[in-house]
Scaffold this motif. Sequence first.
Motif, PDB file in Angstrom:
ATOM      1  N   ARG A 135       0.925  -1.111   0.050  1.00 30.87           N
ATOM      2  CA  ARG A 135      -0.084   0.099  -0.086  1.00 30.87           C
ATOM      3  C   ARG A 135       0.853   1.196   0.057  1.00 30.87           C
ATOM      4  NH1 ARG A 135      -5.251   1.343   1.552  1.00 30.87           N
ATOM      5  NH2 ARG A 135      -5.608   3.357   2.488  1.00 30.87           N
ATOM      6  N   GLN A 136       2.045   1.315   0.777  1.00 30.92           N
ATOM      7  CA  GLN A 136       2.591   2.522   0.800  1.00 30.92           C
ATOM      8  C   GLN A 136       3.668   2.387  -0.462  1.00 30.92           C
ATOM      9  OE1 GLN A 136       5.699   2.472   4.123  1.00 30.92           O
ATOM     10  NE2 GLN A 136       6.685   4.234   3.613  1.00 30.92           N
ATOM     11  N   ALA A 137       4.126   1.437  -1.052  1.00 33.79           N
ATOM     12  CA  ALA A 137       4.739   1.643  -2.339  1.00 33.79           C
ATOM     13  C   ALA A 137       3.874   2.181  -3.453  1.00 33.79           C
ATOM     14  CB  ALA A 137       5.282   0.095  -2.870  1.00 33.79           C
ATOM     15  N   MET A 138       2.729   1.998  -3.293  1.00 36.99           N
ATOM     16  CA  MET A 138       1.766   2.468  -4.382  1.00 36.99           C
ATOM     17  C   MET A 138       1.036   3.834  -4.099  1.00 36.99           C
ATOM     18  SD  MET A 138       1.869  -0.126  -6.216  1.00 36.99           S
ATOM     19  CE  MET A 138       0.618   0.525  -7.478  1.00 36.99           C
ATOM     20  N   THR A 139       1.720   4.436  -3.048  1.00 33.28           N
ATOM     21  CA  THR A 139       1.229   5.874  -2.658  1.00 33.28           C
ATOM     22  C   THR A 139       2.212   6.937  -3.131  1.00 33.28           C
ATOM     23  OG1 THR A 139       0.187   4.883  -0.658  1.00 33.28           O
ATOM     24  CG2 THR A 139       0.668   7.321  -0.664  1.00 33.28           C
ATOM     25  N   HIS A 140       1.603   7.915  -3.951  1.00 33.29           N
ATOM     26  CA  HIS A 140       2.746   8.970  -4.432  1.00 33.29           C
ATOM     27  C   HIS A 140       2.566  10.230  -3.175  1.00 33.29           C
ATOM     28  CE1 HIS A 140       3.583  12.671  -6.972  1.00 33.29           C
ATOM     29  NE2 HIS A 140       4.542  11.796  -7.306  1.00 33.29           N
ATOM     30  N   ARG A 141       3.592  10.864  -3.249  1.00 35.46           N
ATOM     31  CA  ARG A 141       3.766  11.921  -2.029  1.00 35.46           C
ATOM     32  C   ARG A 141       2.513  12.941  -2.243  1.00 35.46           C
ATOM     33  NH1 ARG A 141       9.034  14.918  -2.565  1.00 35.46           N
ATOM     34  NH2 ARG A 141       7.947  16.296  -0.729  1.00 35.46           N
ATOM     35  N   SER A 142       2.066  13.278  -3.465  1.00 39.14           N
ATOM     36  CA  SER A 142       0.560  13.983  -3.472  1.00 39.14           C
ATOM     37  C   SER A 142      -0.442  13.601  -2.672  1.00 39.14           C
ATOM     38  CB  SER A 142       0.503  14.204  -4.963  1.00 39.14           C
ATOM     39  OG  SER A 142      -0.099  13.030  -5.478  1.00 39.14           O
ATOM     40  N   HIS A 143      -0.482  12.225  -2.509  1.00 39.24           N
ATOM     41  CA  HIS A 143      -1.587  11.573  -1.746  1.00 39.24           C
ATOM     42  C   HIS A 143      -1.690  11.945  -0.186  1.00 39.24           C
ATOM     43  CE1 HIS A 143      -4.150   8.453   0.045  1.00 39.24           C
ATOM     44  NE2 HIS A 143      -4.855   8.563  -1.313  1.00 39.24           N
ATOM     45  N   SER A 144      -0.754  11.200   0.387  1.00 42.45           N
ATOM     46  CA  SER A 144      -0.302  11.306   1.980  1.00 42.45           C
ATOM     47  C   SER A 144       0.922  11.752   2.316  1.00 42.45           C
ATOM     48  CB  SER A 144      -1.164  10.493   2.693  1.00 42.45           C
ATOM     49  OG  SER A 144      -0.370   9.045   2.158  1.00 42.45           O
ATOM     50  N   ALA A 145       1.189  11.679   3.692  1.00 46.34           N
ATOM     51  CA  ALA A 145       2.555  11.905   4.274  1.00 46.34           C
ATOM     52  C   ALA A 145       3.368  10.519   4.310  1.00 46.34           C
ATOM     53  CB  ALA A 145       2.445  12.443   5.564  1.00 46.34           C
ATOM     54  N   THR A 146       2.599   9.366   4.184  1.00 48.33           N
ATOM     55  CA  THR A 146       3.410   8.083   4.158  1.00 48.33           C
ATOM     56  C   THR A 146       3.109   7.787   2.806  1.00 48.33           C
ATOM     57  OG1 THR A 146       2.138   7.730   6.244  1.00 48.33           O
ATOM     58  CG2 THR A 146       2.968   5.587   4.955  1.00 48.33           C
ATOM     59  N   HIS A 147       4.286   8.045   2.064  1.00 42.65           N
ATOM     60  CA  HIS A 147       4.796   7.973   0.582  1.00 42.65           C
ATOM     61  C   HIS A 147       5.442   6.828   0.391  1.00 42.65           C
ATOM     62  CE1 HIS A 147       7.801  10.705   0.619  1.00 42.65           C
ATOM     63  NE2 HIS A 147       6.895  11.503   1.417  1.00 42.65           N
ATOM     64  N   ASN A 148       5.936   6.818  -0.872  1.00 38.71           N
ATOM     65  CA  ASN A 148       6.948   5.737  -1.447  1.00 38.71           C
ATOM     66  C   ASN A 148       8.010   6.174  -2.047  1.00 38.71           C
ATOM     67  OD1 ASN A 148       6.586   7.321  -3.870  1.00 38.71           O
ATOM     68  ND2 ASN A 148       5.393   5.338  -4.627  1.00 38.71           N
ATOM     69  N   GLU A 149       8.781   7.357  -1.287  1.00 37.84           N
ATOM     70  CA  GLU A 149      10.017   7.825  -1.855  1.00 37.84           C
ATOM     71  C   GLU A 149      11.016   7.075  -1.078  1.00 37.84           C
ATOM     72  OE1 GLU A 149      10.312  11.861  -1.398  1.00 37.84           O
ATOM     73  OE2 GLU A 149       8.933  12.268  -3.208  1.00 37.84           O
ATOM     74  N   ALA A 163      -3.398   0.624  -9.412  1.00 40.03           N
ATOM     75  CA  ALA A 163      -3.189   0.602  -8.011  1.00 40.03           C
ATOM     76  C   ALA A 163      -2.698   1.720  -7.569  1.00 40.03           C
ATOM     77  CB  ALA A 163      -3.033  -0.810  -7.344  1.00 40.03           C
ATOM     78  N   LEU A 164      -2.373   2.552  -8.246  1.00 39.78           N
ATOM     79  CA  LEU A 164      -1.636   3.917  -7.715  1.00 39.78           C
ATOM     80  C   LEU A 164      -2.563   4.694  -6.943  1.00 39.78           C
ATOM     81  CD1 LEU A 164       1.284   4.908  -8.084  1.00 39.78           C
ATOM     82  CD2 LEU A 164       0.248   6.346 -10.206  1.00 39.78           C
ATOM     83  N   ARG A 165      -2.068   5.254  -6.046  1.00 46.85           N
ATOM     84  CA  ARG A 165      -2.850   6.089  -5.088  1.00 46.85           C
ATOM     85  C   ARG A 165      -2.006   7.506  -5.127  1.00 46.85           C
ATOM     86  NH1 ARG A 165      -2.335   4.576   0.589  1.00 46.85           N
ATOM     87  NH2 ARG A 165      -4.231   5.550   0.999  1.00 46.85           N
ATOM     88  N   LEU A 166      -2.845   8.648  -5.867  1.00 48.75           N
ATOM     89  CA  LEU A 166      -2.491   9.965  -6.212  1.00 48.75           C
ATOM     90  C   LEU A 166      -3.307  11.020  -5.609  1.00 48.75           C
ATOM     91  CD1 LEU A 166      -1.617   9.386  -9.915  1.00 48.75           C
ATOM     92  CD2 LEU A 166       0.025   9.695  -8.357  1.00 48.75           C
ATOM     93  N   GLY A 167      -2.666  12.126  -5.351  1.00 47.27           N
ATOM     94  CA  GLY A 167      -3.407  13.254  -4.867  1.00 47.27           C
ATOM     95  C   GLY A 167      -4.386  13.772  -5.931  1.00 47.27           C
ATOM     96  N   GLU A 168      -5.248  14.681  -5.596  1.00 45.78           N
ATOM     97  CA  GLU A 168      -6.352  15.077  -6.666  1.00 45.78           C
ATOM     98  C   GLU A 168      -5.716  16.032  -7.901  1.00 45.78           C
ATOM     99  OE1 GLU A 168      -9.401  17.136  -4.761  1.00 45.78           O
ATOM    100  OE2 GLU A 168     -10.159  15.694  -3.596  1.00 45.78           O
TER     101      GLU A 168
END
Length: 342
Positions: free
Chosen positions: A21-35, A90-95
């Motif tokens: 879940r974290q690996a699929m989270t871009h920094r634009s989505h939340s503070a717990t991102h994948n960088e 499955a990518l999680r991006l900010g709006e």
Amino acid sequence: MPSTPLESRLRYEFRNAELLRQAMTHRSHSATHNERLEFLGDSVLNCVVAALLFQRFAKLDEGDLSRVRANLVKQQSLYEIAQALNVSEALRLGEGELRSGGFRRPSILADTLEAIFGAVFLDGGFDAAHTVIKRLYTPILDHIDPRTIGKDAKTLLQEYLQGHKIALPTYTVVATHGAAHNQQFEVECTVPKLDVKVSGSGASRRAAEQAAAKKALDDVMAAAPALAVKPKRKGARAAKHAEAEVVPGVTGVQTALDLRSPDKKERQRVADAAPVAVIRAAHAEPSAGSYAGGEKSERHTIHRAEKGGEAPANAEKTPESTEPQQNHDEQHQVARAADTGR
């Protein structure tokens, strides 16, 4: 817990679903991102690909290995593998990123794939990451030509012409278009001996030269087919395999990696078979028994010269000729003894 579609395509099921879940989270989505996972995955990927190349291409030197690896792990390659895996699903991006089409952006998809590799490493260890990466890259390694992958068009054109003793091409800027901050250059590439003259354009002189060189290389190969090395004929099954998808869903990775290579297995088999037999024959040594037999058959007796005359320094007698000579010597000694007795 059933696997997600992405895990099915990876052929790896996470024990800790939160890592994926974290690996699929871009920094634009939340503070717990994948960088951070991306940073880790980048190192794991480079290590695994380096090991795969080291094992597969035993004759490549360090410089060529580095060049091939750099092209296998570059953004475009990772982007196309990510497309094949349908990572964007499955990518999680900010709006904001969603509205701007971030799920199609090569940099985001490539970074996400590296984060996935990092997550697999943390979840299952290095062996698990190695297995996943190897499964994705083996079909690519089966088709690449390590001699050409990663070389730009100008280098390939120059090497081709030098290999056939043809004068190097000339590049001439023939036009520039647009405002100073947004210029387009047009460069002409000429190979006089083959009557090739093409032009290419780009945002810089270098880019325009590369575009022209690519066209020239295609034209040179077409204009002088006799100069080109004839590829080995492949059966229908091999040809079908060459066109197969790298992973289900896309063939773009092969295009991106310039997958043009001869049948390496057949070439290696032919190269390895005959020389080994020749080397073994040349260095074959006789056994201990043959040495013993050789000593008996080749033993020679060298006779000293008698008073009556001198024998040649290198005079040699075989065992068969020794016995008559010995009888003659004994008779000579008896005659001398008789004379002394008188």
